[in-house]
Design a protein around this motif. Structure first.
Motif, PDB file in Angstrom:
ATOM      1  N   THR A 153       0.850  -1.185   0.000  1.00  0.00           N
ATOM      2  CA  THR A 153       0.000   0.000   0.000  1.00  0.00           C
ATOM      3  C   THR A 153       0.891   1.244   0.000  1.00  0.00           C
ATOM      4  OG1 THR A 153      -0.069   0.196   2.404  1.00  0.00           O
ATOM      5  CG2 THR A 153      -1.710  -1.261   1.361  1.00  0.00           C
ATOM      6  N   PRO A 154       0.345   2.412  -0.322  1.00  0.00           N
ATOM      7  CA  PRO A 154       1.155   3.636  -0.249  1.00  0.00           C
ATOM      8  C   PRO A 154       1.788   3.841   1.130  1.00  0.00           C
ATOM      9  CG  PRO A 154      -0.836   4.060  -1.491  1.00  0.00           C
ATOM     10  CD  PRO A 154      -0.983   2.679  -0.934  1.00  0.00           C
ATOM     11  N   SER A 155       1.065   3.529   2.191  1.00  0.00           N
ATOM     12  CA  SER A 155       1.610   3.683   3.549  1.00  0.00           C
ATOM     13  C   SER A 155       2.744   2.706   3.798  1.00  0.00           C
ATOM     14  CB  SER A 155       0.504   3.481   4.595  1.00  0.00           C
ATOM     15  OG  SER A 155      -0.489   4.484   4.488  1.00  0.00           O
ATOM     16  N   GLN A 156       2.586   1.475   3.340  1.00  0.00           N
ATOM     17  CA  GLN A 156       3.655   0.488   3.492  1.00  0.00           C
ATOM     18  C   GLN A 156       4.889   0.881   2.684  1.00  0.00           C
ATOM     19  OE1 GLN A 156       1.352  -2.929   2.241  1.00  0.00           O
ATOM     20  NE2 GLN A 156       1.038  -3.619   4.345  1.00  0.00           N
ATOM     21  N   LEU A 157       4.661   1.485   1.520  1.00  0.00           N
ATOM     22  CA  LEU A 157       5.783   1.960   0.718  1.00  0.00           C
ATOM     23  C   LEU A 157       6.554   3.054   1.456  1.00  0.00           C
ATOM     24  CD1 LEU A 157       4.271   2.140  -2.879  1.00  0.00           C
ATOM     25  CD2 LEU A 157       6.124   0.649  -2.105  1.00  0.00           C
ATOM     26  N   ALA A 158       5.826   3.960   2.103  1.00  0.00           N
ATOM     27  CA  ALA A 158       6.489   5.026   2.869  1.00  0.00           C
ATOM     28  C   ALA A 158       7.349   4.435   3.975  1.00  0.00           C
ATOM     29  CB  ALA A 158       5.442   5.973   3.447  1.00  0.00           C
ATOM     30  N   LEU A 187       5.180   8.422  -6.072  1.00  0.00           N
ATOM     31  CA  LEU A 187       4.345   7.270  -6.367  1.00  0.00           C
ATOM     32  C   LEU A 187       3.849   7.414  -7.801  1.00  0.00           C
ATOM     33  CD1 LEU A 187       2.892   4.718  -5.287  1.00  0.00           C
ATOM     34  CD2 LEU A 187       0.976   6.211  -4.661  1.00  0.00           C
ATOM     35  N   THR A 188       4.162   6.446  -8.638  1.00  0.00           N
ATOM     36  CA  THR A 188       3.838   6.554 -10.073  1.00  0.00           C
ATOM     37  C   THR A 188       3.021   5.341 -10.517  1.00  0.00           C
ATOM     38  OG1 THR A 188       5.970   5.538 -10.634  1.00  0.00           O
ATOM     39  CG2 THR A 188       5.867   7.947 -10.608  1.00  0.00           C
ATOM     40  N   ASP A 189       1.860   5.178  -9.937  1.00  0.00           N
ATOM     41  CA  ASP A 189       1.007   4.059 -10.329  1.00  0.00           C
ATOM     42  C   ASP A 189       0.535   4.221 -11.767  1.00  0.00           C
ATOM     43  OD1 ASP A 189       0.811   2.234  -8.143  1.00  0.00           O
ATOM     44  OD2 ASP A 189      -0.308   3.742  -7.024  1.00  0.00           O
ATOM     45  N   HIS A 190       0.193   3.086 -12.373  1.00  0.00           N
ATOM     46  CA  HIS A 190      -0.240   3.083 -13.772  1.00  0.00           C
ATOM     47  C   HIS A 190      -1.641   3.670 -13.930  1.00  0.00           C
ATOM     48  CE1 HIS A 190       3.080   0.606 -15.279  1.00  0.00           C
ATOM     49  NE2 HIS A 190       2.961  -0.116 -14.183  1.00  0.00           N
ATOM     50  N   ASP A 205      -2.822  10.745  -2.170  1.00  0.00           N
ATOM     51  CA  ASP A 205      -3.108  11.379  -0.881  1.00  0.00           C
ATOM     52  C   ASP A 205      -2.586  10.540   0.279  1.00  0.00           C
ATOM     53  OD1 ASP A 205      -4.320  13.608  -1.977  1.00  0.00           O
ATOM     54  OD2 ASP A 205      -6.343  12.763  -1.881  1.00  0.00           O
ATOM     55  N   GLU A 206      -2.858   9.244   0.232  1.00  0.00           N
ATOM     56  CA  GLU A 206      -2.357   8.351   1.285  1.00  0.00           C
ATOM     57  C   GLU A 206      -0.830   8.362   1.318  1.00  0.00           C
ATOM     58  OE1 GLU A 206      -2.112   3.586   2.394  1.00  0.00           O
ATOM     59  OE2 GLU A 206      -3.660   4.268   0.994  1.00  0.00           O
ATOM     60  N   PHE A 207      -0.221   8.360   0.145  1.00  0.00           N
ATOM     61  CA  PHE A 207       1.243   8.343   0.063  1.00  0.00           C
ATOM     62  C   PHE A 207       1.838   9.620   0.641  1.00  0.00           C
ATOM     63  CE2 PHE A 207       5.246   8.846  -2.454  1.00  0.00           C
ATOM     64  CZ  PHE A 207       5.893   7.704  -1.994  1.00  0.00           C
ATOM     65  N   ARG A 208       1.250  10.757   0.300  1.00  0.00           N
ATOM     66  CA  ARG A 208       1.775  12.037   0.789  1.00  0.00           C
ATOM     67  C   ARG A 208       1.679  12.124   2.317  1.00  0.00           C
ATOM     68  NH1 ARG A 208       3.247  16.735  -1.324  1.00  0.00           N
ATOM     69  NH2 ARG A 208       2.742  15.991  -3.417  1.00  0.00           N
ATOM     70  N   LEU A 209       0.553  11.701   2.878  1.00  0.00           N
ATOM     71  CA  LEU A 209       0.389  11.746   4.326  1.00  0.00           C
ATOM     72  C   LEU A 209       1.363  10.806   5.027  1.00  0.00           C
ATOM     73  CD1 LEU A 209      -3.514  11.835   4.607  1.00  0.00           C
ATOM     74  CD2 LEU A 209      -1.924  13.668   5.197  1.00  0.00           C
ATOM     75  N   ALA A 210       1.518   9.605   4.473  1.00  0.00           N
ATOM     76  CA  ALA A 210       2.436   8.633   5.079  1.00  0.00           C
ATOM     77  C   ALA A 210       3.882   9.101   4.985  1.00  0.00           C
ATOM     78  CB  ALA A 210       2.269   7.275   4.397  1.00  0.00           C
ATOM     79  N   CYS A 211       4.235   9.707   3.858  1.00  0.00           N
ATOM     80  CA  CYS A 211       5.604  10.210   3.686  1.00  0.00           C
ATOM     81  C   CYS A 211       5.885  11.372   4.634  1.00  0.00           C
ATOM     82  CB  CYS A 211       5.827  10.651   2.246  1.00  0.00           C
ATOM     83  SG  CYS A 211       6.068   9.288   1.078  1.00  0.00           S
TER      84      CYS A 211
END
Length: 208
Positions: A17-22, A35-38, A45-51
């Motif tokens: 998940t984006p959070s797990q990636l962070a 994050l460059t999903d296809h 949004d989840e990625f930015r908050l987790a990062c």
């Protein structure tokens, strides 16, 4: 400073998940990431908050399947306005087109004996439908695994082999990507800005 500008999450064909990636990026001391999903920005949004919690600078990103005439290639897009309605419409149209393609492919496989409930299976995916995750789901049923073993003539077919010999094979269930016209992308870029970068340039030495 360590930077990673091409990452995929469970919103497309990644397995985290984006959070797990962070979390993973933080453990590897990455300070800037995108994050460059296809063909989807659903995880941004989840990625930015987790990062932010990990003190990682997150950059808006997406990887697009693009076409120009008969040429098809991938573009990375960074630093765009992710809230633009036209961008969301463009991506949604692409996702809906791919969903129709996948549904037709699943129906063909069911006609060939696979145990598949197209609607139930597709409901597992809210954005881009990745073939690797789709293969994982189909392979969970022993009956489907038996068909693959028989068709591919191998005791333990791998994901890549299933992809190429079943989902990329016109004799079974040919599935192509959902490509977006390059002119659409360039016109939209005039409004939402950002940077476009040719991805996998070694595969596309000539685009003329």
């Amino acid at each position: 400073m360590l930077i990673d500008l091409q990452i995929h999450s469970t919103y497309s064909d990644g397995y985290l998940t984006p959070s797990q990636l962070a979390d993973l990026l933080s453990k590897n001391h990455i300070k800037i990431a995108a994050l460059t999903d296809h063909n989807t920005i659903g995880g941004l949004d989840e990625f930015r908050l987790a990062c932010a919690k990990k003190k990682i600078k997150a950059i808006n990103g997406v990887e697009l399947y693009v076409k120009l005439g008969h040429k098809k290639f991938n573009l990375l897009w960074y630093n765009f306005d992710k809230n633009n309605a036209a961008l969301h419409n463009l991506l949604r149209t692409s996702q809906e087109r791919r969903r129709r393609q996948i549904r037709n492919a699943l129906m063909k496989l069911r006609q060939r004996g696979f145990k598949i409930d197209e609607s139930r299976l597709l409901d597992k995916f809210n954005h881009y439908i990745p073939l690797n995750h789709l293969i994982d789901e189909i392979s969970k049923l022993p009956d489907n695994k038996k068909i693959m073993v028989k068709k591919l003539k191998t005791a333990n077919p791998g994901q890549d082999e299933i992809l190429m010999k079943i989902f990329k094979n016109p004799a079974f269930a040919k599935v192509s990507e959902s490509y977006i016209g390059l002119k659409q992308v360039i016109n939209l870029k005039k409004t939402i800005h950002g940077q476009l970068i040719l991805n996998h340039p070694g595969k596309h030495s000539r685009l003329d």
